[in-house]
Structure formats: C-alpha cells, structure tokens
Design a protein around this motif. Sequence first.
Motif, PDB file in Angstrom:
ATOM      1  N   GLN A  10      -0.649  14.550   6.590  1.00  0.00           N
ATOM      2  CA  GLN A  10      -1.694  13.630   6.023  1.00  0.00           C
ATOM      3  C   GLN A  10      -1.024  12.088   6.414  1.00  0.00           C
ATOM      4  N   ALA A  11      -1.787  11.239   6.759  1.00  0.00           N
ATOM      5  CA  ALA A  11      -1.534   9.919   7.536  1.00  0.00           C
ATOM      6  C   ALA A  11      -1.891   9.197   6.076  1.00  0.00           C
ATOM      7  N   GLN A  12      -1.135   8.452   5.117  1.00  0.00           N
ATOM      8  CA  GLN A  12      -1.829   7.744   4.204  1.00  0.00           C
ATOM      9  C   GLN A  12      -1.733   6.174   4.815  1.00  0.00           C
ATOM     10  N   VAL A  13      -2.842   5.637   4.854  1.00  0.00           N
ATOM     11  CA  VAL A  13      -3.061   4.321   5.613  1.00  0.00           C
ATOM     12  C   VAL A  13      -3.427   3.652   4.265  1.00  0.00           C
ATOM     13  N   CYS A  14      -2.787   2.238   4.422  1.00  0.00           N
ATOM     14  CA  CYS A  14      -2.647   1.369   3.295  1.00  0.00           C
ATOM     15  C   CYS A  14      -4.328   0.634   3.588  1.00  0.00           C
ATOM     16  N   HIS A  15      -5.061   0.562   2.673  1.00  0.00           N
ATOM     17  CA  HIS A  15      -6.479   0.111   2.592  1.00  0.00           C
ATOM     18  C   HIS A  15      -6.228  -1.532   2.703  1.00  0.00           C
ATOM     19  N   ARG A  16      -5.308  -1.940   1.853  1.00  0.00           N
ATOM     20  CA  ARG A  16      -5.256  -3.391   1.769  1.00  0.00           C
ATOM     21  C   ARG A  16      -4.624  -4.060   2.897  1.00  0.00           C
ATOM     22  N   CYS A  17      -3.715  -3.367   3.993  1.00  0.00           N
ATOM     23  CA  CYS A  17      -3.439  -3.772   5.035  1.00  0.00           C
ATOM     24  C   CYS A  17      -4.677  -3.867   6.125  1.00  0.00           C
ATOM     25  N   LEU A  18      -5.101  -2.969   5.947  1.00  0.00           N
ATOM     26  CA  LEU A  18      -6.632  -2.667   6.956  1.00  0.00           C
ATOM     27  C   LEU A  18      -7.386  -3.893   6.687  1.00  0.00           C
ATOM     28  N   MET A  19      -7.709  -4.187   5.195  1.00  0.00           N
ATOM     29  CA  MET A  19      -8.591  -5.261   5.076  1.00  0.00           C
ATOM     30  C   MET A  19      -8.026  -6.567   5.481  1.00  0.00           C
ATOM     31  N   ARG A  20      -6.652  -6.863   5.441  1.00  0.00           N
ATOM     32  CA  ARG A  20      -5.969  -8.190   5.757  1.00  0.00           C
ATOM     33  C   ARG A  20      -5.916  -8.519   7.353  1.00  0.00           C
ATOM     34  N   LEU A  21      -6.257  -7.396   8.086  1.00  0.00           N
ATOM     35  CA  LEU A  21      -6.156  -7.447   9.774  1.00  0.00           C
ATOM     36  C   LEU A  21      -7.390  -8.360  10.104  1.00  0.00           C
ATOM     37  N   TRP A  55       4.490  -2.403   1.346  1.00  0.00           N
ATOM     38  CA  TRP A  55       4.865  -3.440   2.450  1.00  0.00           C
ATOM     39  C   TRP A  55       3.838  -4.088   2.714  1.00  0.00           C
ATOM     40  N   CYS A  56       3.741  -5.229   3.023  1.00  0.00           N
ATOM     41  CA  CYS A  56       2.593  -6.201   3.368  1.00  0.00           C
ATOM     42  C   CYS A  56       2.649  -6.844   4.329  1.00  0.00           C
ATOM     43  N   PRO A  57       2.955  -6.245   5.935  1.00  0.00           N
ATOM     44  CA  PRO A  57       3.169  -6.826   7.094  1.00  0.00           C
ATOM     45  C   PRO A  57       1.978  -7.624   7.535  1.00  0.00           C
ATOM     46  N   VAL A  58       2.269  -9.012   8.106  1.00  0.00           N
ATOM     47  CA  VAL A  58       1.169  -9.614   8.497  1.00  0.00           C
ATOM     48  C   VAL A  58       0.757  -8.970   9.949  1.00  0.00           C
ATOM     49  N   GLY A  59      -0.527  -8.749  10.239  1.00  0.00           N
ATOM     50  CA  GLY A  59      -1.029  -8.242  11.535  1.00  0.00           C
ATOM     51  C   GLY A  59      -0.518  -6.968  11.685  1.00  0.00           C
ATOM     52  N   ARG A  60       0.165  -6.161  10.780  1.00  0.00           N
ATOM     53  CA  ARG A  60       0.449  -4.582  11.023  1.00  0.00           C
ATOM     54  C   ARG A  60      -0.138  -3.870   9.783  1.00  0.00           C
ATOM     55  N   VAL A  61      -0.089  -2.712   9.888  1.00  0.00           N
ATOM     56  CA  VAL A  61      -0.519  -1.617   9.030  1.00  0.00           C
ATOM     57  C   VAL A  61       0.467  -0.719   8.443  1.00  0.00           C
ATOM     58  N   SER A  62       0.550  -0.601   7.092  1.00  0.00           N
ATOM     59  CA  SER A  62       1.621   0.381   6.404  1.00  0.00           C
ATOM     60  C   SER A  62       1.043   1.767   6.422  1.00  0.00           C
ATOM     61  N   VAL A  63       1.665   2.814   6.851  1.00  0.00           N
ATOM     62  CA  VAL A  63       1.307   4.188   7.024  1.00  0.00           C
ATOM     63  C   VAL A  63       2.591   4.947   6.425  1.00  0.00           C
ATOM     64  N   GLN A  64       2.114   6.033   5.867  1.00  0.00           N
ATOM     65  CA  GLN A  64       3.210   6.898   5.426  1.00  0.00           C
ATOM     66  C   GLN A  64       2.527   8.327   5.689  1.00  0.00           C
ATOM     67  N   LEU A  65       3.562   9.258   6.175  1.00  0.00           N
ATOM     68  CA  LEU A  65       2.960  10.458   6.520  1.00  0.00           C
ATOM     69  C   LEU A  65       3.415  11.509   5.195  1.00  0.00           C
ATOM     70  N   ARG A  66       2.707  12.625   5.124  1.00  0.00           N
ATOM     71  CA  ARG A  66       2.803  13.324   3.939  1.00  0.00           C
ATOM     72  C   ARG A  66       2.792  14.849   4.564  1.00  0.00           C
ATOM     73  N   ARG A  67       3.673  15.737   4.304  1.00  0.00           N
ATOM     74  CA  ARG A  67       3.396  17.167   4.744  1.00  0.00           C
ATOM     75  C   ARG A  67       4.225  18.146   3.579  1.00  0.00           C
ATOM     76  N   ALA A  68       3.532  18.839   3.133  1.00  0.00           N
ATOM     77  CA  ALA A  68       4.006  19.910   1.974  1.00  0.00           C
ATOM     78  C   ALA A  68       4.956  19.130   0.928  1.00  0.00           C
ATOM     79  N   GLY A  69       4.121  18.061   0.588  1.00  0.00           N
ATOM     80  CA  GLY A  69       4.851  17.226  -0.485  1.00  0.00           C
ATOM     81  C   GLY A  69       5.829  16.359  -0.350  1.00  0.00           C
ATOM     82  N   GLU A  70       6.545  16.312   0.906  1.00  0.00           N
ATOM     83  CA  GLU A  70       7.379  15.557   1.399  1.00  0.00           C
ATOM     84  C   GLU A  70       6.845  14.379   2.170  1.00  0.00           C
TER      85      GLU A  70
END
Length: 98
Positions: A10-21, A55-70
Amino acid sequence: MSETSARETQAQVCHRCLMRLETSAGGVDLPRRIRATLAARGEAVHVKLTGCLGWCPVGRVSVQLRRAGELSEVVLLDPARDGAELLTHLSCPSTETP
C-alpha cells in the motif's frame, strides 16, 4: 486477514501534500499515475490517501509504503516523475527473506 491482503503493498500518499501542489503539477491525478507507474513494473500497489506524514516538502508529495504491517521510510516524490522514486523503496523490511 487473508494471506493475499497481508502481502499487499500500500502506498500511503499525503493528502495535504497533494492539495498544496500547484494545479499544473496534476496533484489530484497523481495517485492514479503512481499506480500506473508501479503496475508497469509488475507491482500491484493499492494507493491510499492519508494524513500528514511529518514532512511538508514544497512542490513534492510525501509517500510511505506499507507491506505486511512494515513501513518504508517516507519518500518525497516529484509529481512530474509519476512515482518512479518509489521503485527503489518497494522492498519494505518485511518483504526481505531472512
């Protein structure tokens, strides 16, 4: 939980980062483009919007991957690359064989 869903990435994409683009960066379409980029490499990934990842990067989007709880480290995506940065982070710690 079935074995298939336990192994799902699962790729968890920060909604806040998307809206700031900038609109021209195509943030609202980025989750679909991430899914397509990873699918082209043979990786089935469920993309989910999430809250702030610290993370609140300007012009970027924070994403974290999750697999089997890791969790992987937070990856800062360039929206123009459609998630290509995630390819090197797909092996979350739980997917490595001992």
